[in-house]
Design a protein around this motif. Sequence first.
Motif, PDB file in Angstrom:
ATOM      1  N   LEU A 163      12.081  -7.344 -21.735  1.00  0.00           N
ATOM      2  CA  LEU A 163      12.146  -5.611 -21.877  1.00  0.00           C
ATOM      3  C   LEU A 163      13.156  -5.441 -20.639  1.00  0.00           C
ATOM      4  O   LEU A 163      13.378  -4.172 -20.402  1.00  0.00           O
ATOM      5  N   SER A 164      13.094  -6.125 -19.614  1.00  0.00           N
ATOM      6  CA  SER A 164      13.999  -6.106 -18.344  1.00  0.00           C
ATOM      7  C   SER A 164      13.280  -5.098 -17.537  1.00  0.00           C
ATOM      8  O   SER A 164      13.804  -4.198 -16.889  1.00  0.00           O
ATOM      9  N   VAL A 165      11.657  -5.072 -17.367  1.00  0.00           N
ATOM     10  CA  VAL A 165      11.280  -4.310 -16.711  1.00  0.00           C
ATOM     11  C   VAL A 165      11.066  -4.406 -15.248  1.00  0.00           C
ATOM     12  O   VAL A 165      11.273  -5.645 -14.934  1.00  0.00           O
ATOM     13  N   PRO A 166      11.826  -3.417 -14.430  1.00  0.00           N
ATOM     14  CA  PRO A 166      11.918  -3.774 -12.881  1.00  0.00           C
ATOM     15  C   PRO A 166      10.733  -4.336 -12.014  1.00  0.00           C
ATOM     16  O   PRO A 166       9.443  -3.709 -12.317  1.00  0.00           O
ATOM     17  N   TYR A 167      10.933  -5.059 -11.264  1.00  0.00           N
ATOM     18  CA  TYR A 167       9.884  -5.676 -10.490  1.00  0.00           C
ATOM     19  C   TYR A 167      10.095  -5.868  -8.973  1.00  0.00           C
ATOM     20  O   TYR A 167      11.229  -6.271  -8.723  1.00  0.00           O
ATOM     21  N   ARG A 168       9.495  -5.391  -8.187  1.00  0.00           N
ATOM     22  CA  ARG A 168       9.640  -5.784  -6.586  1.00  0.00           C
ATOM     23  C   ARG A 168       8.409  -6.489  -6.254  1.00  0.00           C
ATOM     24  O   ARG A 168       7.310  -5.832  -6.271  1.00  0.00           O
ATOM     25  N   GLU A 169       8.693  -7.818  -5.594  1.00  0.00           N
ATOM     26  CA  GLU A 169       7.443  -8.476  -5.235  1.00  0.00           C
ATOM     27  C   GLU A 169       7.434  -8.494  -3.797  1.00  0.00           C
ATOM     28  O   GLU A 169       8.329  -7.919  -2.760  1.00  0.00           O
ATOM     29  N   ASN A 170       6.161  -8.597  -3.103  1.00  0.00           N
ATOM     30  CA  ASN A 170       5.866  -8.814  -1.514  1.00  0.00           C
ATOM     31  C   ASN A 170       5.971  -7.517  -1.109  1.00  0.00           C
ATOM     32  O   ASN A 170       6.567  -7.471  -0.026  1.00  0.00           O
ATOM     33  N   VAL A 171       5.390  -6.564  -1.901  1.00  0.00           N
ATOM     34  CA  VAL A 171       5.351  -5.102  -1.197  1.00  0.00           C
ATOM     35  C   VAL A 171       3.882  -4.705  -1.122  1.00  0.00           C
ATOM     36  O   VAL A 171       3.083  -4.856  -2.109  1.00  0.00           O
ATOM     37  N   MET A 172       3.383  -4.198  -0.025  1.00  0.00           N
ATOM     38  CA  MET A 172       1.938  -3.871   0.195  1.00  0.00           C
ATOM     39  C   MET A 172       2.047  -2.413   0.365  1.00  0.00           C
ATOM     40  O   MET A 172       2.580  -1.758   1.100  1.00  0.00           O
ATOM     41  N   ILE A 173       1.049  -1.741  -0.377  1.00  0.00           N
ATOM     42  CA  ILE A 173       1.069  -0.178  -0.539  1.00  0.00           C
ATOM     43  C   ILE A 173       0.059  -0.031   0.487  1.00  0.00           C
ATOM     44  O   ILE A 173      -1.013  -0.626   0.479  1.00  0.00           O
ATOM     45  N   THR A 174       0.114   0.983   1.428  1.00  0.00           N
ATOM     46  CA  THR A 174      -0.971   1.122   2.303  1.00  0.00           C
ATOM     47  C   THR A 174      -1.629   2.640   2.395  1.00  0.00           C
ATOM     48  O   THR A 174      -2.600   2.875   2.929  1.00  0.00           O
ATOM     49  N   ARG A 175      -0.871   3.369   1.696  1.00  0.00           N
ATOM     50  CA  ARG A 175      -1.613   4.787   1.331  1.00  0.00           C
ATOM     51  C   ARG A 175      -0.860   5.504   0.399  1.00  0.00           C
ATOM     52  O   ARG A 175       0.271   5.324   0.150  1.00  0.00           O
ATOM     53  N   LEU A 176      -1.542   6.456  -0.514  1.00  0.00           N
ATOM     54  CA  LEU A 176      -0.840   7.111  -1.460  1.00  0.00           C
ATOM     55  C   LEU A 176      -0.525   8.585  -0.950  1.00  0.00           C
ATOM     56  O   LEU A 176      -1.327   8.950   0.076  1.00  0.00           O
ATOM     57  N   VAL A 177       0.351   9.050  -1.438  1.00  0.00           N
ATOM     58  CA  VAL A 177       0.867  10.366  -1.028  1.00  0.00           C
ATOM     59  C   VAL A 177       0.173  11.312  -1.810  1.00  0.00           C
ATOM     60  O   VAL A 177       0.481  11.568  -3.028  1.00  0.00           O
ATOM     61  N   SER A 178      -0.748  12.407  -1.426  1.00  0.00           N
ATOM     62  CA  SER A 178      -1.473  13.085  -1.998  1.00  0.00           C
ATOM     63  C   SER A 178      -1.842  14.180  -1.301  1.00  0.00           C
ATOM     64  O   SER A 178      -2.341  13.982  -0.062  1.00  0.00           O
ATOM     65  N   ASP A 179      -2.106  15.511  -2.039  1.00  0.00           N
ATOM     66  CA  ASP A 179      -2.643  16.720  -1.540  1.00  0.00           C
ATOM     67  C   ASP A 179      -4.057  17.022  -1.709  1.00  0.00           C
ATOM     68  O   ASP A 179      -4.721  17.911  -1.351  1.00  0.00           O
ATOM     69  N   GLY A 180      -4.695  15.879  -2.681  1.00  0.00           N
ATOM     70  CA  GLY A 180      -6.064  15.972  -2.907  1.00  0.00           C
ATOM     71  C   GLY A 180      -6.340  16.296  -4.151  1.00  0.00           C
ATOM     72  O   GLY A 180      -7.348  16.285  -4.810  1.00  0.00           O
ATOM     73  N   ASP A 181      -5.290  17.062  -4.779  1.00  0.00           N
ATOM     74  CA  ASP A 181      -5.166  17.557  -6.330  1.00  0.00           C
ATOM     75  C   ASP A 181      -4.302  16.726  -7.168  1.00  0.00           C
ATOM     76  O   ASP A 181      -4.698  16.452  -8.172  1.00  0.00           O
ATOM     77  N   ARG A 182      -3.079  16.293  -6.560  1.00  0.00           N
ATOM     78  CA  ARG A 182      -2.244  15.563  -7.173  1.00  0.00           C
ATOM     79  C   ARG A 182      -1.625  14.491  -6.184  1.00  0.00           C
ATOM     80  O   ARG A 182      -1.348  14.493  -5.080  1.00  0.00           O
ATOM     81  N   ALA A 183      -1.047  13.345  -6.986  1.00  0.00           N
ATOM     82  CA  ALA A 183      -0.406  12.351  -6.419  1.00  0.00           C
ATOM     83  C   ALA A 183       0.911  12.421  -6.558  1.00  0.00           C
ATOM     84  O   ALA A 183       1.669  12.782  -7.762  1.00  0.00           O
ATOM     85  N   TYR A 184       1.793  12.019  -5.355  1.00  0.00           N
ATOM     86  CA  TYR A 184       3.080  12.270  -5.587  1.00  0.00           C
ATOM     87  C   TYR A 184       3.881  10.981  -5.007  1.00  0.00           C
ATOM     88  O   TYR A 184       5.310  10.874  -5.545  1.00  0.00           O
ATOM     89  N   GLY A 185       3.328  10.066  -4.721  1.00  0.00           N
ATOM     90  CA  GLY A 185       4.088   8.819  -4.360  1.00  0.00           C
ATOM     91  C   GLY A 185       3.201   7.886  -3.645  1.00  0.00           C
ATOM     92  O   GLY A 185       1.851   7.980  -3.456  1.00  0.00           O
ATOM     93  N   ALA A 186       3.703   6.981  -2.851  1.00  0.00           N
ATOM     94  CA  ALA A 186       3.042   5.975  -2.182  1.00  0.00           C
ATOM     95  C   ALA A 186       3.862   5.371  -1.075  1.00  0.00           C
ATOM     96  O   ALA A 186       5.161   5.742  -1.059  1.00  0.00           O
ATOM     97  N   VAL A 187       3.058   4.879  -0.027  1.00  0.00           N
ATOM     98  CA  VAL A 187       3.903   4.502   1.350  1.00  0.00           C
ATOM     99  C   VAL A 187       3.448   2.841   1.384  1.00  0.00           C
ATOM    100  O   VAL A 187       2.385   2.714   1.228  1.00  0.00           O
ATOM    101  N   GLY A 188       4.440   2.304   1.953  1.00  0.00           N
ATOM    102  CA  GLY A 188       3.823   0.783   2.090  1.00  0.00           C
ATOM    103  C   GLY A 188       5.049  -0.146   3.030  1.00  0.00           C
ATOM    104  O   GLY A 188       5.841   0.576   3.657  1.00  0.00           O
ATOM    105  N   PHE A 189       5.090  -1.369   3.068  1.00  0.00           N
ATOM    106  CA  PHE A 189       5.977  -2.171   3.589  1.00  0.00           C
ATOM    107  C   PHE A 189       6.430  -3.314   2.695  1.00  0.00           C
ATOM    108  O   PHE A 189       5.490  -3.734   1.991  1.00  0.00           O
ATOM    109  N   ASP A 190       7.616  -3.767   3.233  1.00  0.00           N
ATOM    110  CA  ASP A 190       8.022  -5.139   2.494  1.00  0.00           C
ATOM    111  C   ASP A 190       7.566  -6.183   3.324  1.00  0.00           C
ATOM    112  O   ASP A 190       7.890  -6.307   4.623  1.00  0.00           O
ATOM    113  N   MET A 191       6.959  -7.092   2.834  1.00  0.00           N
ATOM    114  CA  MET A 191       5.845  -8.121   3.531  1.00  0.00           C
ATOM    115  C   MET A 191       6.954  -9.197   4.025  1.00  0.00           C
ATOM    116  O   MET A 191       6.585  -9.946   4.887  1.00  0.00           O
ATOM    117  N   ASP A 192       8.123  -9.072   3.551  1.00  0.00           N
ATOM    118  CA  ASP A 192       9.170 -10.173   3.891  1.00  0.00           C
ATOM    119  C   ASP A 192       9.972  -9.731   5.176  1.00  0.00           C
ATOM    120  O   ASP A 192      10.049 -10.438   6.237  1.00  0.00           O
TER     121      ASP A 192
END
Length: 596
Positions: A163-192
């Motif tokens: 189905l050609s689902v996009p995938y990105r490997e070797n990425v670690m999420i360190t925090r979600l972006v949230s105001d306590g009511d809704r989530a808007y995204g995530a932050v992390g780093f490329d492990m390579d």
Amino acid sequence: MSDREIGKEARSVEYDRVDVSVLVIGAGAAGARAAIELTERGVDDVLVIGKRSHGDAHTTWARGGINGALGTHDPEDSPAIHAADTLNEGHFLNHPAKVETVTEQMPDRLRELDEWGMEYSRTDDGRIDQRFFGAQSFRRTAFAGDHTGESMLDALVNRARELSVPYRENVMITRLVSDGDRAYGAVGFDMDTGEYVLFNAGQIVLAAGGHAAVYNRHTSRDDENNGDGAALAHDAGASLMDMEFVQFHPTGMAVDEDDSEWSPWSGRLVTEAVRGEGGRLFNADGERFMERYSPDQMELDARDVVARAIAREVAEGRGTENGGVYLDISHRDATFIGERLPRMYERFSELGVDMAAEPVEVAPTAHYGMGGVAVDSDGETDIDDLFAIGETMAGVHGANRLGGNSLAETVAFGVVAGERIAERAAGPGDIPDELLADVVEPHFRDLTETAGRSGEHDVETVIAELRQLMWDHAGILRDESALREGLAALDDLREKAERVDVGPVASESFEFAIDLGFMLTVAEAIFRGALERTESRGAHYRTDHPETDPDWRVNVYFDAADIGGMIPRTDSIPEPSERVQAALDEGHELDYHQLE
């Protein structure tokens, strides 16, 4: 002013930005199945991210099988009886509707995996074979030898690639972006590369696994199942539930820790399929001791029952020199073992043990967290647009998980969450400026300050201390004194964690430092939940409260406090549907001796 208008040059820390409608965090079975469902329903802006290479997830370590009432050998089986077995095994702390979601879906999910090329073991007439697993009324566990998880994930990954689902490997999420009511995204780093990444996402799916690796003897690889999902969700404002319930699988490898050949295998899973195919447990005196603890179901009683029985045999001096007991399937033919348990047979053969001729040493090992993030019937948390599925979520397994239900839960709730998200997916949205300023930028600065920090403690040593602390104070047998001592010691470890020596962003020590933070959050929730629940039920056994208390048929939740910490609360549990209650009233139960 938006992030695009600010531009990279105005940021205090450089980072890439990725805009996506649905971000799936975790690339095991749950994440893969959710992404497949979303793509098949026309959501063409999905991104799956994983901490490892594509197809390398903890799912591959699930050996024995996946449940579904196909009725290959036992046509009287049904989804309702499957649900009844699950509720019984969960000591009725499961959410019945979530259980039925899984059991009703699974026959179709098993057939679907077959269509996608899963290499099931089969009957002579070509049907999907099914075997007995502990505490199940019928032969309900479909399998692929003893490498079911690996074969299942291969089928899911191949389907996602079709189905050609996009995938990105070797990425670690360190925090979600949230105001306590809704989530808007995530932050992390490329492990390579060590580059920071901001994911701006309209919907987020946490499929990041469980937290059994907070214990020193566990069935996971050391760099996974460290509680990422639960800790990320809790930090974002979501509630955790039933964290006191950690399943100790009865049969992990018991090894000589001083033997360099054997020591890496300490605690690794010896699949329940060995017992499902007739394996027997003996103590060091040669007694088949399960006759004392469970004369009807023997080795195939519930996992908590068998694990405590082994622990008692060892504690009372009837254990092996490596602190375990013997698991013996040598009465079976070598060809049978090689066909039905090929990975187990091969593993022990490489270590110089012939399972067809001699027993292997086993002991309980931390295997699965029944608790996790509290979710609704679609897998959504109490933070809008944030979903949790697979082992990251709570509610299906109650106080003790029925063997074979973990893989079932991943694909069932992958479908359910995918259906719900597809109904409302409407692009990436945009992260509010105040969250960019108050959450994203400060977090990236914190990561930068952590990277390359000189400290007085080795991070792997502190993790090892935490794991030993959990085993000693929140293990198979618990009491108030030990739990309070453990919780106090956790504060000391938290202070040590602030002074660990850390390398650059792409280093192993940086990854472990992030893991340690997640593990401390999860460990606190386990301690506090175990202290809160003053009874024994399922995998939670309090020696100072050894009886099950009907008043404690409630879920224990922990909400995030505004100034940090965890606020406990309890809530009642709905009753099963009429058809599941009827199945419970019928009293279906495995009689082990029909296997003899």
